[in-house]
Design an enzyme around this catalytic site. Sequence first.
Site, PDB file in Angstrom:
ATOM      1  N   GLU A   1     -10.904 -42.341  -9.592  1.00 64.40           N
ATOM      2  CA  GLU A   1     -10.928 -43.298  -8.500  1.00 64.40           C
ATOM      3  C   GLU A   1     -11.192 -44.756  -9.083  1.00 64.40           C
ATOM      4  O   GLU A   1     -10.555 -45.707  -8.597  1.00 64.40           O
ATOM      5  CB  GLU A   1     -12.477 -43.004  -7.776  1.00 64.40           C
ATOM      6  CG  GLU A   1     -12.324 -43.916  -6.414  1.00 64.40           C
ATOM      7  CD  GLU A   1     -13.049 -45.222  -6.835  1.00 64.40           C
ATOM      8  OE1 GLU A   1     -13.169 -45.958  -5.574  1.00 64.40           O
ATOM      9  OE2 GLU A   1     -13.577 -45.495  -7.610  1.00 64.40           O
TER      10      GLU A   1
ATOM     11  N   GLU B   1      -1.245 -37.243  -0.896  1.00 63.73           N
ATOM     12  CA  GLU B   1       0.200 -37.235  -0.995  1.00 63.73           C
ATOM     13  C   GLU B   1       0.782 -35.862  -1.202  1.00 63.73           C
ATOM     14  O   GLU B   1       1.867 -35.516  -0.324  1.00 63.73           O
ATOM     15  CB  GLU B   1       0.889 -38.062  -2.128  1.00 63.73           C
ATOM     16  CG  GLU B   1       0.595 -39.637  -1.842  1.00 63.73           C
ATOM     17  CD  GLU B   1       0.909 -40.570  -2.798  1.00 63.73           C
ATOM     18  OE1 GLU B   1       0.923 -41.840  -2.763  1.00 63.73           O
ATOM     19  OE2 GLU B   1       0.895 -39.905  -3.983  1.00 63.73           O
TER      20      GLU B   1
HETATM   21 ZN   LIG Z   1     -16.920 -45.993  -7.557  1.00 59.91          ZN
END
Ligand SMILES: [Zn+2]
Length: 734
Positions: A423, A435
């Site tokens: 992330e 996706e």
């Molecule tokens: Zn974070």
Amino acid sequence: MVRNRRFDMRANKVVDIRTRVKIGRIFCAISSIVLVSVMAVSLKGQSPDGLMGFSVEAADQQRNFERIMATVPDAERMHEYHYVMTRRPHHAGTEQNYEYALYIKDQLEEFGYKTEMFKYDILIPWAGENRISLTFPETKEIVVTEPPIKEDPDTFIEGGLPPMAAYVTPGDVSGNLVYVNYGRIQDYRLLDEMGVSLEGKIVLTRYGGSPGQMRGMKVREAAKRGAVGAIIYSDPEDDGYVRGDVYPNGTWRPWEGVQRGSYLDVPIYPGDPLTPFEPSIPGVERIPMDQAETIQKIPAHPISYGEALKLLQHIGGPVVPREWQGGLPLAYHIGPGPAEVSMHIELDYQTRPVWNVFGTIEGSVEPDRVVLAGGHRDSWVLGARDPISGAVSLLETARGIAEAVEQGFRPRRSIQFSSWGGEDFFLLGSTEYGEQFADELKKNMVVYINRESYTAGAWGTSGNHSLEKFVIETSLDAPHPSGTSLYKAWTEEQKGKALHIGALGSGSDYTVFLDHLGVPSLGPGYGSGNGVYHSLYDTLVWFQKFGDPGYKYGLAQADMVGRLMMRLANAEVLPFESTGTADAIGGYLDELAELDTEGELRESLSNISSANARFRSAAVHTNLATDALLECGQDELGTRTSVLDELNGLIMQVDRDFLDERGLPRRPWYRNQLYAPGYYTGYAAKTLPGVREAMEEQQWNIAKEQAIGVVQALVRATKTVDMAGDIARTNGCE
Ligand SMILES: [Zn+2]
């Protein structure tokens, strides 16, 4: 018959379900709603009897199971997970990140979840040799690393990423410095007006700025204006001693603290820069790196304010406008020069593995439909706050729900937890997953709840406004660390003003679900400002002293998230109310009307407004119909599985009707017509983004075109809401 009562957020009261109080808004004039009766019941910290989306009997059972869940979260367990997952640095692509993925998988299995892991191969840069030197008017090396501090033994753990700017173009550059404040579009435009050219210059810019400014945009706009490099620092006014004592004496950023980060051009698309729209799995074609739009075109590097002072001291030219002055002890100047710097930036770009972990409890009636709560696992260094604090609280939610299941809770829909990888480099694991399974998720994901980092502090929630009332209602039953209900504490924090949820922009793993796939998303949690973000000092020692000593807030959060998930997974009728969406749109239209100083968009806005009024009216009627259906009672509803299945499918569809497959101007990956991160902000949301951003740039024709798209979306959504209402009415019991 016992009548369902509901929580009315604007009246801050529990009201009879037949009552709908309309708050007047210029663009949202509804005259057809008759106020039947107001049966206001004082809350006094009490919960209403009914629950949105549940028959009365089912609501009682639901609360019993929630009580079981609520007994589980435990501070010692949280500390145990937290300790284990902060012993080694675990940034994306590392073996240690994989080890922690296995650890989370083991925990979820032990609780009773069925687990799965998914791997993606993604282009990720790690830091190489980086140097910044002041070369004029004196020669000085600028320190680009962070020292460990003796008060915090965890800062001596080696192997984390040093300060770096990910997804910039490496290289050697030199030039005169120009101070550009926060590097927001308005800052650059002011420099344009002042005639300050950035051609061949290196910009010095500070982190942050309102509205929420993602760091990559600062560099993109500098490069567009000809700058050859960017140096970014945390100013003590925003994140340092001006705010309070610095670490280790306080929570704020010390003189040596540096914010690492991804500079990916997220408003274009997040995830692997080489596979837009596609998952980074074997067989998927990668675009060449020099064609990846989301990699910034110039070198950049972050430094501390202690080091920035050495640069600012030598920037001359005009004194900055008042708002540009930061907290360092000197008058800031714009430049250019005479300070001259050289930057040597190396990045080791490699294809590296990113792992997502999932744990699932299968639903009993609508098993394909999934309520997912997730947060990331990767960090820059040890990441005790960002993100592991979130992971430990979420694990306790998972354990609590598993205990309720153990004691007989059989959610209608599936409950799932995820731990995302990558992330921090910018939403890598979640984006590639979204996706890869786009069609399935569009069809079946009920809600995505994002739960990463937290600290003690104020409660806040952002998300789809169709869930606003549901979140507020749920807060009535959730505890707050102060001993009152979350609802009460939240109201006090808001000084008694009506509670609202905010709009989601970007900055965490909900982005692909909300903005690309149209899946309703929520970002609920506790938080406050702190100075350890993306630094070596984000450690367990810091967290236990300043983050959330004793995990009081982590426990309360685990409870609230558990209730949200259990209700969304088990409500007979999904607790969405499109009136919340319509009211939010009404407010956005008021804001757009203010931008329309020339009246260019008057007709377009009025068309949206009329369509929104019809949407709201349909939603009001459908709410009444679904409430009436719930009055059939649990037994009767138990025989109507296919009716509820169809009804819930339509309710899920409404938010998805705001997706436009063509995407937004300049950025087709972003398809949600209600919410998007701003093109120039990256973090902060733009609502009705297609219309709003075109208006802000005075591109009236584009704005008009976009307005047509919004009207079409409202027409689609109205139709869906009407269909849901018809089903509820034809199958009601009255
Ligand atoms: Zn974070």
